[in-house]
Design an enzyme around this catalytic site. Structure first.
Site, PDB file in Angstrom:
ATOM      1  N   ASP A 218       0.874  -1.176   0.000  1.00  0.00           N
ATOM      2  CA  ASP A 218       0.000   0.000   0.000  1.00  0.00           C
ATOM      3  C   ASP A 218       0.914   1.231   0.000  1.00  0.00           C
ATOM      4  O   ASP A 218       2.065   1.128  -0.429  1.00  0.00           O
ATOM      5  CB  ASP A 218      -0.962  -0.072   1.202  1.00  0.00           C
ATOM      6  CG  ASP A 218      -2.263   0.699   0.962  1.00  0.00           C
ATOM      7  OD1 ASP A 218      -2.195   1.797   0.372  1.00  0.00           O
ATOM      8  OD2 ASP A 218      -3.338   0.228   1.362  1.00  0.00           O
TER       9      ASP A 218
ATOM     10  N   GLY B  99       4.475  -0.442  -4.290  1.00  0.00           N
ATOM     11  CA  GLY B  99       3.685   0.285  -3.293  1.00  0.00           C
ATOM     12  C   GLY B  99       2.783   1.287  -3.985  1.00  0.00           C
ATOM     13  O   GLY B  99       2.791   1.394  -5.216  1.00  0.00           O
ATOM     14  N   HIS B 100       2.006   2.000  -3.174  1.00  0.00           N
ATOM     15  CA  HIS B 100       1.055   2.953  -3.747  1.00  0.00           C
ATOM     16  C   HIS B 100       1.566   4.384  -3.699  1.00  0.00           C
ATOM     17  O   HIS B 100       0.813   5.325  -3.893  1.00  0.00           O
ATOM     18  CB  HIS B 100      -0.312   2.815  -3.068  1.00  0.00           C
ATOM     19  CG  HIS B 100      -0.946   1.471  -3.280  1.00  0.00           C
ATOM     20  ND1 HIS B 100      -2.185   1.138  -2.801  1.00  0.00           N
ATOM     21  CD2 HIS B 100      -0.504   0.363  -3.938  1.00  0.00           C
ATOM     22  CE1 HIS B 100      -2.479  -0.113  -3.138  1.00  0.00           C
ATOM     23  NE2 HIS B 100      -1.471  -0.607  -3.826  1.00  0.00           N
ATOM     24  N   GLY B 101       2.874   4.551  -3.394  1.00  0.00           N
ATOM     25  CA  GLY B 101       3.506   5.845  -3.595  1.00  0.00           C
ATOM     26  C   GLY B 101       3.733   6.696  -2.372  1.00  0.00           C
ATOM     27  O   GLY B 101       3.502   6.294  -1.237  1.00  0.00           O
TER      28      GLY B 101
END
Ligand SMILES: *[C@@H]1O[C@H](CO)[C@@H](O)[C@H](O)[C@H]1NC(C)=O
Ligand SMILES: *[C@@H]1O[C@H](CO)[C@@H](O)[C@H](O)[C@H]1NC(C)=O
Ligand SMILES: *[C@@H]1O[C@H](CO)[C@@H](O)[C@H](O)[C@H]1NC(C)=O
Ligand SMILES: *[C@@H]1O[C@H](CO)[C@@H](O)[C@H](O)[C@H]1NC(C)=O
Length: 422
Positions: free
Chosen positions: A248, A273-275
């Site tokens: 995430d 990942g989501h940054g």
């Protein structure tokens, strides 16, 4: 629709203008002078047996002198939840692993919901808790493994896979975070490797003075809700020289109970990942945030600010400098309609957001999605180079400055990792 996009060829007056802006940018960071942490002296060293070591470790932590650390050295330790007292640290030595026992009953906060899904997802305590402490930390070149992928004791699924409860609305998993730090000051995480957290790896609440330096987070991209480092309602935060791959947000700055301010995220590398996120729980706002010297390779999102009319929040004074990305699907996402169906009466506002020396080596989608023309997202660009063929989605946004679809090269190398400068 309000899209203002100016492209300048390098003209001297723009450079002079940005020179002046940069001079005034000094306060967008951790206000402390942060240097590489020093590992504390050891009060006692524990060696692994093969049983549940919770009591032994907790007893050693409770009797350790302030300013010193309990060292776990050699082998694999198994433990249930631990609490690190004020002034004391935990040190996991190189080659040593501390594993969180996957037994939901050990983490349950009393409602017997830990290890199940419900509407709230707050049924478990964290594996490691630091609460009301000053000068505590987690150190060492060893590993803390949350065992999120291991079958839970007395259940047929792992924390990551727990099935929805058909009798209860909502799909929030009650699983332990790996490290939770609340109402504390001067907390340090140094060198440690964190992996496989059942939920977020590191979260803070109302913590002032927080240094995360040289840690590794290494968790599969498929592991749900496994945010890397989440400073929430916290101030004077530095996250430096870390390498974060997870399932995430790699880093998510949030503000659920208090504002998040003076945050430096410098010289880090993110894999899956989501940054690098701000939001979506950003109701109390975020300001004075610097993200500098960041390389991303293989993340879903790059630089991201997200909120909606349910969360609201003013996000301002955010500067992204010296960032290089490749294989990132959404390199920049500024979204005020995050989770399209979640709405309320609040008005999020994103302004004074600057992008300086940002390179994106592979094509992707850039999104600037504001609420209305009267409150547009306000961002400016200087020296921003993206890949030809990228997609721009922009509505209710006032974007100014210089960018070009002229990115070349295939590796970021250290180009994003300039020497750490305050
Ligand atoms: C942040 O750090 C500065 C400089 O050390 C200090 O003056 C300020 O009080 C700190 N802020 C908080 C909320 O602790
Ligand atoms: C830490 O703070 C969060 C909210 O900011 C709260 O939900 C959680 O219960 C707190 N944990 C502890 C151990 O106090
Ligand atoms: C980051 O960590 C991963 C997994 O531990 C490792 O394979 C990779 O080489 C590291 N990258 C950097 C830039 O340190
Ligand atoms: C814009 O943000 C910078 C930090 O990035 C801050 O120093 C400056 O004062 C802000 N300017 C305005 C007009 O708010």
């Amino acid at each position: 629709m309000s899209l203002k996009m100016y492209r300048y060829s390098s003209s001297w007056f723009i450079n002079v203008l940005f020179g002046l802006l940069l001079l005034q940018k000094g306060s967008a960071r951790d206000l402390r002078t942060v240097t590489e942490p020093k590992t504390p002296q050891i009060c006692t060293t524990l060696k692994a047996t093969s049983g549940d070591e919770s009591k032994t470790i907790q007893k050693a932590l409770n009797s350790c002198a302030k300013g010193k650390a309990v060292e776990l050295s050699f082998g694999t330790f198994y433990s249930g939840p631990l609490s690190i007292p004020s002034g004391v640290s935990l040190l996991v030595a190189s080659g040593t692993i501390l594993k969180a026992l996957p037994d939901p009953s050990l983490y349950d906060l009393g409602a017997k919901t830990c290890g199940t899904q419900d509407q709230y997802g707050v049924g478990c305590r964290a594996f490691i808790t630091i609460h009301g402490a000053t000068g505590s930390g987690v150190y060492g070149k060893g590993t803390i493994d949350g065992q999120g992928g291991v079958t839970m004791t007395g259940k047929s699924e792992a924390w990551w896979k727990m099935p929805a409860n058909t009798n209860i609305k909502g799909g929030a998993r009650n699983a332990p975070r790996l490290i939770q730090i609340n109402d504390s000051m001067d907390i340090t995480l140094y060198q440690i490797t964190l992996k496989n957290s059942p939920l977020y790896h590191v979260a803070t609440s109302k913590t002032y003075g927080f240094t995360v330096w040289g840690i590794t987070i290494d968790t599969p991209s498929s592991a749900p809700n496994t945010d890397g480092v989440d400073p929430m309602g916290s101030q004077n935060v530095t996250i430096a020289y870390c390498n974060i791959s997870t399932g995430d947000d790699n880093v998510a700055i949030k503000a659920i109970t208090a504002p998040s301010e003076h945050i430096s995220v410098v010289n880090n590398h993110f894999g899956s990942g989501h940054g690098m996120s701000i939001g979506s729980e950003i109701t109390y706002g975020a300001n004075d945030v610097t993200v500098s010297g960041l390389t991303l390779d293989g993340a879903t999102n790059g630089l991201r600010i997200k909120s909606n009319t349910f969360r609201g929040g003013l996000v301002t004074g955010v500067s992204y400098t010296n960032v290089c990305m490749r294989n990132v699907k959404n390199p920049i996402v500024m979204d005020m309609e995050y989770g399209r169906t979640v709405t309320g009466n609040l008005t999020p506002e994103f302004r004074n957001i600057t992008f300086t020396n940002v390179k994106v080596l592979t094509d992707g989608t850039f999104t600037f999605d504001g609420l209305s023309d009267s409150r547009p997202i306000k961002a400016s660009f200087n020296d921003v180079h993206i890949k030809k063929g990228s997609k721009w989605v922009s509505k209710h946004a006032t974007l100014s400055g210089k960018w070009a679809e002229d990115a070349t090269g295939s590796v970021c190398g250290n180009s994003g990792n300039k020497q750490f400068q305050q």
